[in-house]
Design a protein around this motif. Structure first.
Motif, PDB file in Angstrom:
ATOM      1  N   GLY A 113       0.444  -1.666  -0.302  1.00  0.00           N
ATOM      2  CA  GLY A 113       0.002  -0.288  -0.247  1.00  0.00           C
ATOM      3  C   GLY A 113       0.932   1.061  -0.165  1.00  0.00           C
ATOM      4  N   GLU A 114       0.915   2.216   0.597  1.00  0.00           N
ATOM      5  CA  GLU A 114       1.280   3.345   0.987  1.00  0.00           C
ATOM      6  C   GLU A 114       2.757   3.618   1.566  1.00  0.00           C
ATOM      7  OE1 GLU A 114      -0.105   6.409  -0.330  1.00  0.00           O
ATOM      8  OE2 GLU A 114      -1.481   5.140  -1.163  1.00  0.00           O
ATOM      9  N   GLU A 115       2.281   2.262   2.052  1.00  0.00           N
ATOM     10  CA  GLU A 115       3.895   2.015   2.839  1.00  0.00           C
ATOM     11  C   GLU A 115       5.211   1.822   1.596  1.00  0.00           C
ATOM     12  OE1 GLU A 115       3.662   0.021   7.039  1.00  0.00           O
ATOM     13  OE2 GLU A 115       4.030  -0.982   5.718  1.00  0.00           O
ATOM     14  N   ALA A 116       4.515   0.939   1.197  1.00  0.00           N
ATOM     15  CA  ALA A 116       5.160   0.423  -0.128  1.00  0.00           C
ATOM     16  C   ALA A 116       6.203   1.910  -1.108  1.00  0.00           C
ATOM     17  CB  ALA A 116       4.877  -0.841  -1.681  1.00  0.00           C
ATOM     18  N   ALA A 117       4.722   2.258  -1.345  1.00  0.00           N
ATOM     19  CA  ALA A 117       4.806   3.841  -2.665  1.00  0.00           C
ATOM     20  C   ALA A 117       5.434   4.892  -2.003  1.00  0.00           C
ATOM     21  CB  ALA A 117       2.918   4.275  -2.702  1.00  0.00           C
ATOM     22  N   TYR A 118       5.736   4.709  -0.875  1.00  0.00           N
ATOM     23  CA  TYR A 118       6.461   5.942  -0.374  1.00  0.00           C
ATOM     24  C   TYR A 118       7.902   5.601  -0.570  1.00  0.00           C
ATOM     25  CZ  TYR A 118       8.662   8.993   3.253  1.00  0.00           C
ATOM     26  OH  TYR A 118       9.150  10.297   3.867  1.00  0.00           O
ATOM     27  N   PHE A 119       8.413   4.548   0.081  1.00  0.00           N
ATOM     28  CA  PHE A 119       9.667   3.711  -0.486  1.00  0.00           C
ATOM     29  C   PHE A 119      10.182   3.561  -2.093  1.00  0.00           C
ATOM     30  CE2 PHE A 119       9.432   4.097   3.839  1.00  0.00           C
ATOM     31  CZ  PHE A 119      10.641   4.169   4.325  1.00  0.00           C
ATOM     32  N   ARG A 120       9.186   2.790  -3.283  1.00  0.00           N
ATOM     33  CA  ARG A 120       9.199   2.551  -4.333  1.00  0.00           C
ATOM     34  C   ARG A 120       9.596   4.122  -4.513  1.00  0.00           C
ATOM     35  NH1 ARG A 120       5.183  -0.640  -3.691  1.00  0.00           N
ATOM     36  NH2 ARG A 120       3.703   0.981  -5.105  1.00  0.00           N
ATOM     37  N   ARG A 121       9.500   5.476  -4.148  1.00  0.00           N
ATOM     38  CA  ARG A 121       9.428   6.966  -4.703  1.00  0.00           C
ATOM     39  C   ARG A 121      10.906   6.879  -4.267  1.00  0.00           C
ATOM     40  NH1 ARG A 121       5.097   8.955  -3.383  1.00  0.00           N
ATOM     41  NH2 ARG A 121       5.987   9.736  -1.496  1.00  0.00           N
ATOM     42  N   LEU A 122      11.155   6.421  -2.947  1.00  0.00           N
ATOM     43  CA  LEU A 122      13.015   6.657  -3.085  1.00  0.00           C
ATOM     44  C   LEU A 122      13.987   5.902  -3.662  1.00  0.00           C
ATOM     45  CD1 LEU A 122      12.723   6.457   1.187  1.00  0.00           C
ATOM     46  CD2 LEU A 122      13.657   8.321  -0.335  1.00  0.00           C
ATOM     47  N   ASP A 123      13.480   4.619  -3.987  1.00  0.00           N
ATOM     48  CA  ASP A 123      13.899   3.546  -4.453  1.00  0.00           C
ATOM     49  C   ASP A 123      14.004   4.398  -6.139  1.00  0.00           C
ATOM     50  OD1 ASP A 123      15.153   1.187  -4.848  1.00  0.00           O
ATOM     51  OD2 ASP A 123      13.976   0.813  -6.377  1.00  0.00           O
ATOM     52  N   GLU A 124      12.988   4.760  -6.576  1.00  0.00           N
ATOM     53  CA  GLU A 124      13.664   5.292  -8.381  1.00  0.00           C
ATOM     54  C   GLU A 124      14.601   6.968  -7.875  1.00  0.00           C
ATOM     55  OE1 GLU A 124      10.295   7.299 -11.782  1.00  0.00           O
ATOM     56  OE2 GLU A 124       9.344   6.646  -9.712  1.00  0.00           O
ATOM     57  N   MET A 125      14.180   7.645  -7.017  1.00  0.00           N
ATOM     58  CA  MET A 125      14.803   9.041  -6.952  1.00  0.00           C
ATOM     59  C   MET A 125      15.568   7.981  -7.080  1.00  0.00           C
ATOM     60  SD  MET A 125      13.180  12.078  -4.573  1.00  0.00           S
ATOM     61  CE  MET A 125      12.332  10.810  -3.418  1.00  0.00           C
ATOM     62  N   VAL A 126      16.878   7.263  -6.111  1.00  0.00           N
ATOM     63  CA  VAL A 126      18.030   6.703  -6.015  1.00  0.00           C
ATOM     64  C   VAL A 126      18.588   6.277  -7.670  1.00  0.00           C
ATOM     65  CG1 VAL A 126      19.324   4.462  -4.682  1.00  0.00           C
ATOM     66  CG2 VAL A 126      17.758   6.197  -3.352  1.00  0.00           C
ATOM     67  N   ASP A 127      17.786   5.557  -7.854  1.00  0.00           N
ATOM     68  CA  ASP A 127      18.060   4.599  -9.260  1.00  0.00           C
ATOM     69  C   ASP A 127      18.415   6.084 -10.238  1.00  0.00           C
ATOM     70  OD1 ASP A 127      17.478   2.356  -8.288  1.00  0.00           O
ATOM     71  OD2 ASP A 127      15.913   1.911  -9.487  1.00  0.00           O
ATOM     72  N   LEU A 128      17.612   6.934 -10.414  1.00  0.00           N
ATOM     73  CA  LEU A 128      17.483   8.177 -10.910  1.00  0.00           C
ATOM     74  C   LEU A 128      19.700   9.116 -10.407  1.00  0.00           C
ATOM     75  CD1 LEU A 128      14.696   9.923 -11.153  1.00  0.00           C
ATOM     76  CD2 LEU A 128      15.289   8.961 -13.093  1.00  0.00           C
ATOM     77  N   LEU A 129      19.817   8.735  -9.665  1.00  0.00           N
ATOM     78  CA  LEU A 129      20.497   9.460  -9.320  1.00  0.00           C
ATOM     79  C   LEU A 129      22.164   8.545  -9.520  1.00  0.00           C
ATOM     80  CD1 LEU A 129      19.129  11.956  -7.374  1.00  0.00           C
ATOM     81  CD2 LEU A 129      21.423  11.012  -5.503  1.00  0.00           C
TER      82      LEU A 129
END
Length: 113
Positions: A87-103
């Motif tokens: 749910g929202e917990e996963a969405a919150y940390f997936r967004r962080l994961d996406e930012m890490v990948d971009l960096l």
């Protein structure tokens, strides 16, 4: 070639800025404020990544070696905890994961260790 790299970096910067704005509007998942997932303190996982992303944005897409190392460790931890979240917990940390990948895929990133 330089113009192409600049264009890719500008696009990546814009993508990170947009994700960062969305992320900043979201509250940290309440349940995870006092819960470790697989031995990983979720508040610190969030704080460390947020600190690196904020610095990367502030410094025009660059990080020092220490922060790159932090991102590498935290990326591995995200890979472990994301399957445990929903749910929202996963969405919150997936967004962080996406930012890490971009960096980590920016031209300023050091080669993987």
């Amino acid at each position: 070639m330089t113009a192409m790299l600049f264009g890719m970096n500008a696009s990546r910067m814009t993508a990170v800025e947009e994700l960062w704005r969305r992320h900043a509007k979201e509250a940290f998942p309440a349940r995870l404020t006092s819960v470790d997932v697989l031995g990983i303190e979720m508040v610190m996982l969030d704080a460390d990544i947020a600190g690196c992303v904020g610095t990367w944005l502030h410094d025009g897409g660059t990080l020092d070696d220490r922060r790159w190392d932090v991102l590498a460790v935290r990326k591995r931890e995200l890979g472990r905890v994301l399957p445990e979240l929903a749910g929202e917990e996963a969405a919150y940390f997936r967004r962080l994961d996406e930012m890490v990948d971009l960096l980590r895929h920016s031209s300023a990133a050091p080669p993987p260790r």
